[in-house]
Scaffold this motif. Sequence first.
Motif, PDB file in Angstrom:
ATOM      1  N   ALA A  51       0.840  -1.196   0.000  1.00 39.52           N
ATOM      2  CA  ALA A  51       0.000   0.000   0.000  1.00 39.52           C
ATOM      3  C   ALA A  51       0.880   1.252   0.000  1.00 39.52           C
ATOM      4  O   ALA A  51       1.790   1.373   0.824  1.00 39.52           O
ATOM      5  CB  ALA A  51      -0.917   0.004   1.210  1.00 39.52           C
ATOM      6  N   THR A  76       1.140   2.605   6.262  1.00 45.85           N
ATOM      7  CA  THR A  76      -0.098   3.284   6.652  1.00 45.85           C
ATOM      8  C   THR A  76       0.219   4.431   7.605  1.00 45.85           C
ATOM      9  O   THR A  76      -0.322   5.535   7.470  1.00 45.85           O
ATOM     10  CB  THR A  76      -1.064   2.290   7.323  1.00 45.85           C
ATOM     11  N   THR A  78     -11.056  -0.544  -2.750  1.00 46.82           N
ATOM     12  CA  THR A  78     -11.827   0.358  -1.889  1.00 46.82           C
ATOM     13  C   THR A  78     -12.485  -0.427  -0.769  1.00 46.82           C
ATOM     14  O   THR A  78     -12.933  -1.563  -0.960  1.00 46.82           O
ATOM     15  CB  THR A  78     -12.919   1.079  -2.721  1.00 46.82           C
ATOM     16  N   GLU A 113      -0.669   4.583  -1.231  1.00 52.15           N
ATOM     17  CA  GLU A 113      -1.460   5.813  -1.247  1.00 52.15           C
ATOM     18  C   GLU A 113      -2.873   5.527  -0.761  1.00 52.15           C
ATOM     19  O   GLU A 113      -3.479   4.523  -1.141  1.00 52.15           O
ATOM     20  CB  GLU A 113      -1.500   6.388  -2.668  1.00 52.15           C
ATOM     21  N   TYR A 114      -3.378   6.433   0.072  1.00 55.34           N
ATOM     22  CA  TYR A 114      -4.719   6.286   0.637  1.00 55.34           C
ATOM     23  C   TYR A 114      -5.522   7.548   0.315  1.00 55.34           C
ATOM     24  O   TYR A 114      -5.099   8.656   0.643  1.00 55.34           O
ATOM     25  CB  TYR A 114      -4.656   6.115   2.155  1.00 55.34           C
ATOM     26  N   ILE A 163      -9.240   5.748   8.636  1.00 58.40           N
ATOM     27  CA  ILE A 163      -8.045   4.894   8.692  1.00 58.40           C
ATOM     28  C   ILE A 163      -7.491   4.927  10.110  1.00 58.40           C
ATOM     29  O   ILE A 163      -7.302   6.004  10.693  1.00 58.40           O
ATOM     30  CB  ILE A 163      -6.959   5.381   7.710  1.00 58.40           C
ATOM     31  N   VAL A 214     -12.556   4.455   1.638  1.00 59.71           N
ATOM     32  CA  VAL A 214     -11.130   4.719   1.441  1.00 59.71           C
ATOM     33  C   VAL A 214     -10.679   3.946   0.212  1.00 59.71           C
ATOM     34  O   VAL A 214     -10.936   2.737   0.103  1.00 59.71           O
ATOM     35  CB  VAL A 214     -10.285   4.260   2.651  1.00 59.71           C
ATOM     36  N   VAL A 242      -7.415   2.631  -1.734  1.00 59.58           N
ATOM     37  CA  VAL A 242      -5.994   2.363  -1.500  1.00 59.58           C
ATOM     38  C   VAL A 242      -5.337   1.997  -2.825  1.00 59.58           C
ATOM     39  O   VAL A 242      -5.857   1.156  -3.571  1.00 59.58           O
ATOM     40  CB  VAL A 242      -5.799   1.234  -0.469  1.00 59.58           C
ATOM     41  N   GLN A 252      -9.270   9.257   0.888  1.00 56.36           N
ATOM     42  CA  GLN A 252     -10.511   9.117   1.632  1.00 56.36           C
ATOM     43  C   GLN A 252     -11.626   9.945   1.000  1.00 56.36           C
ATOM     44  O   GLN A 252     -11.410  11.064   0.545  1.00 56.36           O
ATOM     45  CB  GLN A 252     -10.313   9.555   3.078  1.00 56.36           C
ATOM     46  N   VAL A 272     -10.170   1.307   6.874  1.00 52.57           N
ATOM     47  CA  VAL A 272      -8.889   0.603   6.775  1.00 52.57           C
ATOM     48  C   VAL A 272      -8.238   0.538   8.149  1.00 52.57           C
ATOM     49  O   VAL A 272      -8.226   1.528   8.890  1.00 52.57           O
ATOM     50  CB  VAL A 272      -7.932   1.317   5.793  1.00 52.57           C
ATOM     51  N   LYS A 303      -5.762  -0.918  -7.407  1.00 49.69           N
ATOM     52  CA  LYS A 303      -6.516  -0.064  -6.490  1.00 49.69           C
ATOM     53  C   LYS A 303      -7.655  -0.879  -5.900  1.00 49.69           C
ATOM     54  O   LYS A 303      -8.193  -1.782  -6.557  1.00 49.69           O
ATOM     55  CB  LYS A 303      -7.101   1.154  -7.218  1.00 49.69           C
TER      56      LYS A 303
END
Length: 406
Positions: A133, A168, A154, A135-136, A289, A143, A145, A138, A158, A152
């Motif tokens: 992972a 994270t 969703t 990039e996150y 998250i 979310v 990811v 929101q 998370v 990718k």
Amino acid sequence: MTNTRVMVVGAGIAGPILAIFLKTRGYDPIMYERLPSPGEGGLSFVLQPNGLRVLSLIPGLVEQIPGYSADRMVHCSSLDGKEDILAEIDISPDAAREQFGFPFIGVRRAEFQRFLIDTAEKHGVEIKWGHQAIEYEQSEDAVEVTFANGVKDTASFVVGCDGLHSNTRIALFGKEKANFTGLVQFGGLSPTPPAFSGKFVFVNNYGNGRHMVSYPIAEDKYSWAITTRQAEAKEDWKTQHVEQQDEIRRGPLSDWGFGAGDLVRTGQGIIKYGLYDRPELKSWFKGRIVLLGDAAHPTSPHLGQGANQAFEDIYHLMRLLKKYNPSTGQPSTELLSQVFIDYQDLRLPRTSELVRGARQQGEVRVIEGIEACRVRNEKIRIGFHDEAARKAMSELLTGPFKDSEV
């Protein structure tokens, strides 16, 4: 109605347990792990009664754990040519169950992780390997990811269980400098030494500027780790080259009594790694998250509570999800904020206290100078008769609940 999708980032020790709890409580967890398969990193650790109390909420799991229990804990000193027993305590499964409700079980990390992965898959948890992972993003109710391989996915929310090097955590709070504590550990697995023949003992061996912990992880095998002051070493837990292992086996660490020297001389897969501190976080979540376990509160190993505290995190997170979202439906960001605030307000002070305690324990264990070591040894000897210390230990090991609210 579809179940609420939860993404668990990290398939080490905490991630699979959390995913099993989520699955059995009506959520739809999916796990992502950056490694291509279960790792061989790390050596072993001890599942303590407070951690096992949480694991016991998963029917049949504790009885199947691949590990071994010691009968006695011995604190001893090999100092200036003199060997001395400082304290000896009954920690046999029967005694531990009577005092704390559950035993102590030494497990090899890689074997225990594979067991947890198998158990999660049997519960229907999907695990995707080789997904890091990075990039996150929101939105109001989810979310998204992005992974290093371009995939990718969703989820409603998370949970970052991605350990000491948590991506994270970096995504939420930025990159931090890891501070080397000045302490290094060597560790390995060894056949049961002659000194322990017919006994299963958890041994703390104190020397001048060094400390060794050893305990059984199988009927014929011990795990051990030595802490000492040395130049900085990376915390990658990779096995040393053959020449480096031979140097350790033949070095001064192999001269200890009480079976410690035998363990070093016969050590297999010896690893060396530095011990580092991370800054204490003020918060464990942003939006949808949240962090858990080592991602939230990485600790040095000197209290043996790392995995056990991660399990306590899981218990309280699940308890609060049940309290605020009993239907297990799609939660609003406001609802999740209430869950995460209560979770961090309870757990952050407690784990911070234990992280500080572990650091202090490490410093005490590797104190240098014969006279200073003698003072340390006497404090250890007396400490086991200190009522306040005994009460604090009992409170720790009989947590995190008496009657489950999960």
